[in-house]
Every structure is written in C-alpha cells, then in structure tokens.
Design an enzyme around this catalytic site. Structure first.
Site, short mmCIF file in Angstrom:
data_model
loop_
_atom_site.label_atom_id
_atom_site.label_comp_id
_atom_site.label_asym_id
_atom_site.label_seq_id
_atom_site.Cartn_x
_atom_site.Cartn_y
_atom_site.Cartn_z
N TYR A 27 0.83 -1.20 0.00
CA TYR A 27 0.00 0.00 0.00
C TYR A 27 0.87 1.26 0.00
O TYR A 27 0.62 2.20 -0.75
CB TYR A 27 -0.91 -0.02 1.22
CG TYR A 27 -1.60 1.29 1.50
CD1 TYR A 27 -2.60 1.77 0.67
CD2 TYR A 27 -1.24 2.05 2.62
CE1 TYR A 27 -3.24 2.98 0.93
CE2 TYR A 27 -1.87 3.25 2.88
CZ TYR A 27 -2.85 3.72 2.04
OH TYR A 27 -3.48 4.91 2.29
N THR A 81 1.03 12.29 3.45
CA THR A 81 0.94 10.85 3.23
C THR A 81 0.14 10.26 4.37
O THR A 81 0.31 10.65 5.52
CB THR A 81 2.34 10.19 3.17
OG1 THR A 81 3.08 10.55 4.36
CG2 THR A 81 3.11 10.66 1.95
N GLY A 82 -0.74 9.34 4.07
CA GLY A 82 -1.70 8.87 5.05
C GLY A 82 -1.24 7.65 5.84
O GLY A 82 -0.25 7.00 5.54
N SER A 109 -2.00 14.77 6.23
CA SER A 109 -2.88 14.11 5.29
C SER A 109 -4.30 14.00 5.80
O SER A 109 -4.54 13.78 7.00
CB SER A 109 -2.35 12.70 4.99
OG SER A 109 -3.27 11.96 4.22
N LEU A 131 -6.99 18.27 2.09
CA LEU A 131 -8.43 18.01 2.07
C LEU A 131 -8.84 17.25 0.82
O LEU A 131 -8.37 17.56 -0.28
CB LEU A 131 -9.18 19.34 2.12
CG LEU A 131 -10.71 19.26 2.10
CD1 LEU A 131 -11.22 18.76 3.45
CD2 LEU A 131 -11.32 20.61 1.76
N TYR A 132 -9.72 16.27 0.99
CA TYR A 132 -10.49 15.69 -0.09
C TYR A 132 -11.93 16.19 0.05
O TYR A 132 -12.38 16.47 1.17
CB TYR A 132 -10.49 14.16 -0.03
CG TYR A 132 -9.21 13.50 -0.46
CD1 TYR A 132 -9.12 12.88 -1.70
CD2 TYR A 132 -8.09 13.50 0.36
CE1 TYR A 132 -7.94 12.25 -2.10
CE2 TYR A 132 -6.92 12.88 -0.03
CZ TYR A 132 -6.85 12.26 -1.26
OH TYR A 132 -5.69 11.67 -1.64
N THR A 158 -6.70 18.39 -2.67
CA THR A 158 -6.29 17.40 -3.66
C THR A 158 -7.29 17.38 -4.80
O THR A 158 -8.48 17.17 -4.59
CB THR A 158 -6.18 16.00 -3.01
OG1 THR A 158 -5.09 16.02 -2.08
CG2 THR A 158 -5.92 14.94 -4.05
N ARG A 167 -5.10 0.61 -8.12
CA ARG A 167 -3.87 0.14 -7.47
C ARG A 167 -3.96 -1.38 -7.35
O ARG A 167 -4.60 -1.91 -6.44
CB ARG A 167 -3.69 0.82 -6.12
CG ARG A 167 -3.70 2.35 -6.26
CD ARG A 167 -3.76 3.05 -4.92
NE ARG A 167 -4.02 4.48 -5.10
CZ ARG A 167 -4.21 5.34 -4.11
NH1 ARG A 167 -4.20 4.90 -2.85
NH2 ARG A 167 -4.43 6.61 -4.37
N LYS A 231 -3.38 20.65 -5.08
CA LYS A 231 -2.40 19.57 -5.20
C LYS A 231 -2.84 18.60 -6.28
O LYS A 231 -3.93 18.04 -6.20
CB LYS A 231 -2.24 18.84 -3.86
CG LYS A 231 -1.32 17.62 -3.92
CD LYS A 231 -1.26 16.95 -2.56
CE LYS A 231 -0.41 15.69 -2.59
NZ LYS A 231 -1.06 14.60 -3.35
N HIS A 255 0.45 12.46 -7.54
CA HIS A 255 -0.07 11.65 -6.43
C HIS A 255 0.85 10.47 -6.14
O HIS A 255 0.40 9.37 -5.81
CB HIS A 255 -1.48 11.16 -6.74
CG HIS A 255 -2.36 11.03 -5.53
ND1 HIS A 255 -3.42 11.87 -5.28
CD2 HIS A 255 -2.33 10.16 -4.49
CE1 HIS A 255 -4.01 11.51 -4.15
NE2 HIS A 255 -3.37 10.46 -3.66
N GLY A 287 8.15 12.39 -6.37
CA GLY A 287 7.95 13.13 -7.61
C GLY A 287 7.03 14.31 -7.47
O GLY A 287 6.37 14.68 -8.43
#
Length: 293
Positions: A27, A81-82, A109, A131-132, A158, A167, A231, A255, A287
């Site tokens: 993950y 990062t979560g 995050s 924020l999402y 984001t 993923r 972002k 991302h 990146g």
C-alpha cells in the site's frame, strides 16, 4: 549498532519491506496499474545532469526560503501521506515532531491515522491540512473548520482524485482501509465489503465527490479564510486555471504515481508549469513539486 544504520532512502525502503506486513508495504510503496509513472518518477531524476561550476565560495550556504509568508531553512517540506500508524505506533504525531525538529513545514494528510487535534497539540510548528471533498460537503467543511481552529495555516485541496486510481497490489491484497481518526462521528466506514477487492477502493468510490470541478475552489474559499493550495497539477493549462480560480499556490504532483498511470513524472512537468508559476519548491514526495504564486 549505529554502524549498521541506513545511509540512504533505498536502504530504509529495504528495511521497511522486511518489517511491514506485505499488505501495508504494498500500500505504501505501490502505484497505479502498470506502475510506469511510479518508476519514471525516480528515473526522470536520473535524466537530469548537473553542470558543476567550480572555484565558487561555498563556505556559507543559505538554502532558506519563504512559503506563503513562512520562513523555512530550506525549500523542503513534508508531503501529505496517510496512515502513518501502519509504520509507526505514534503515527503522524511522530512525523510532526520530526518536522518541527527540522524547522520545516508538514502537510497533514486527510487520511491521517492521528486526529487533527492530536497533531496540533504535539508540538509548535507550521502545518497545512490536506483536504479531499466528499459527496457530503458538510464532512469536508467540518474538517476545514477543525484544521483552521487548531492553527493550521493553509488548506491543500487534492484535485487529482475524482476516483481512486486502480492500485492493483491493493486489489490483489484486498487492502483494508486504515482507520481515519478524523472521520470518527462524521460517517460510518466499518461496513465496507472486501469480497470484490480493495476495501480502500470501495470506500473512495462511495464517499469522494467525482463532480469536483473548478467552481468548487470558490466554494472552498467561501468556508475558510486560509490560503488554498491545489495539489495534483501537472500541466501549464491547469496551473493557469488555478491562478484564475484564486488559489494561493499549487503542488505539482501525480499523487506519487498512485492515480493515473502513464502521467508524466512531476520533475518532467516542472518546466512547463514553472512558466506559469514562477516560485518553485521541491516537495518531499515521490515526484512532487510545490509552487506558490
């Protein structure tokens, strides 16, 4: 013992692979689909050659800079990062203290495993909040208000996740979405079924707002007095739109290659975006680059 300490990021990565459960390592380490962009995020730096100039006085080097009015000793900040508790029991509190000890800025995050309030009280430092936007806008608005009331200095929206990237490692591992402490009392997430693949993927599909668009930057500005960074920008066209929308800055990011595979490595996109956003900061992410208008 100290003689055996890692000396570079690659060696830490190798130790993490040995220490973490496979599901959690995949993950953290994985990217979307074929992971072409994940590999290129690193390979792109290898295509940049340095042109050293000699006989220059380097006895006093000053890397300090200023981001949104905040002085920093170098243009290096900690990316959002979560789920840090997957790797350390103290989670983002430990990360916040480490960032503060380096006098650098941390972006907490949205997917943090520690509460906004815990991180805010852990140490005295400058922090931004990522924020999402949810289908239920009240949830996002509540998170913004909590971050603002606890001293966070900017909101990092984001913009590259209308839906979660495919993923494959998470699907294969039936990745269970780590508990998001900041959503406690705001929404239930315990009833998500993992039978058909990643629980994280289903959670994102059920909760995140796929209709998010440029007009929603204005909505976010209407509910907070904090500056807003966008972002997930990798093109000059979107950088210009961000400026027109009133963003205080952008974060050039794919991302961590976890969203759209075969998108450009962000260091490769930097020159194009730089023509629109002239102040550029390297972003501590796989990146990522941060630019402030």
């Amino acid at each position: 013992m100290e003689n055996n300490l890692p000396v570079n990021i690659r060696e830490y990565q190798e130790l993490a692979k040995k220490a973490l459960p496979k599901m959690h390592y995949d993950y953290i380490n994985g990217g979307a689909e074929d992971e072409h962009t994940l590999r290129d995020n690193i390979a792109a730096y290898g295509r940049i050659l340095l042109r050293p100039r000699v006989l220059v006085d380097v006895s006093n080097i000053d890397m300090s800079t200023n981001l949104l009015g905040y002085d920093m000793p170098s243009p290096i900040i900690v990316a959002p990062t979560g789920s840090h508790k997957l790797a350390n029991p103290e989670g983002e509190v430990a990360t916040a203290r480490a960032a503060a000890s380096c006098n650098t800025l941390m972006v907490l995050s949205f997917s943090a495993s520690c509460k906004i309030e815990e991180v805010a009280s852990s140490c005295n430092a400058i922090r931004f909040y990522q924020l999402y936007v949810f289908k239920n806008r009240d949830i996002s608005a509540t998170l913004v208000r909590r971050a603002e009331s606890h001293g966070f200095k900017a909101i990092v929206l984001t913009v590259d996740t209308p839906m979660l990237g495919r993923r494959e490692a998470d699907i294969r591992n039936k990745m269970v979405a780590p508990a998001n402490a900041n959503l406690e009392g705001l929404m239930p997430i315990d009833d998500l079924d993992t039978a058909d693949g990643s629980k994280l993927e289903k959670y994102a599909r059920d909760t995140l707002d796929p209709s998010l668009s440029w007009k929603d930057v204005e909505w976010l500005k209407s509910i907070t007095s904090l500056p807003i960074l966008l972002k997930g920008i990798v093109t000059a066209e979107d950088a210009r739109k961000a400026v027109e929308a009133g963003a205080a800055g952008i974060i050039v990011s794919n991302h961590g290659a976890r969203q759209l595979d075969y998108a450009p490595a962000t260091i490769s996109a930097l020159e194009e975006v730089h023509r629109t956003m002239p102040i550029v900061f390297h972003f501590v992410q796989r990146g990522g680059v941060c630019a402030a208008s």
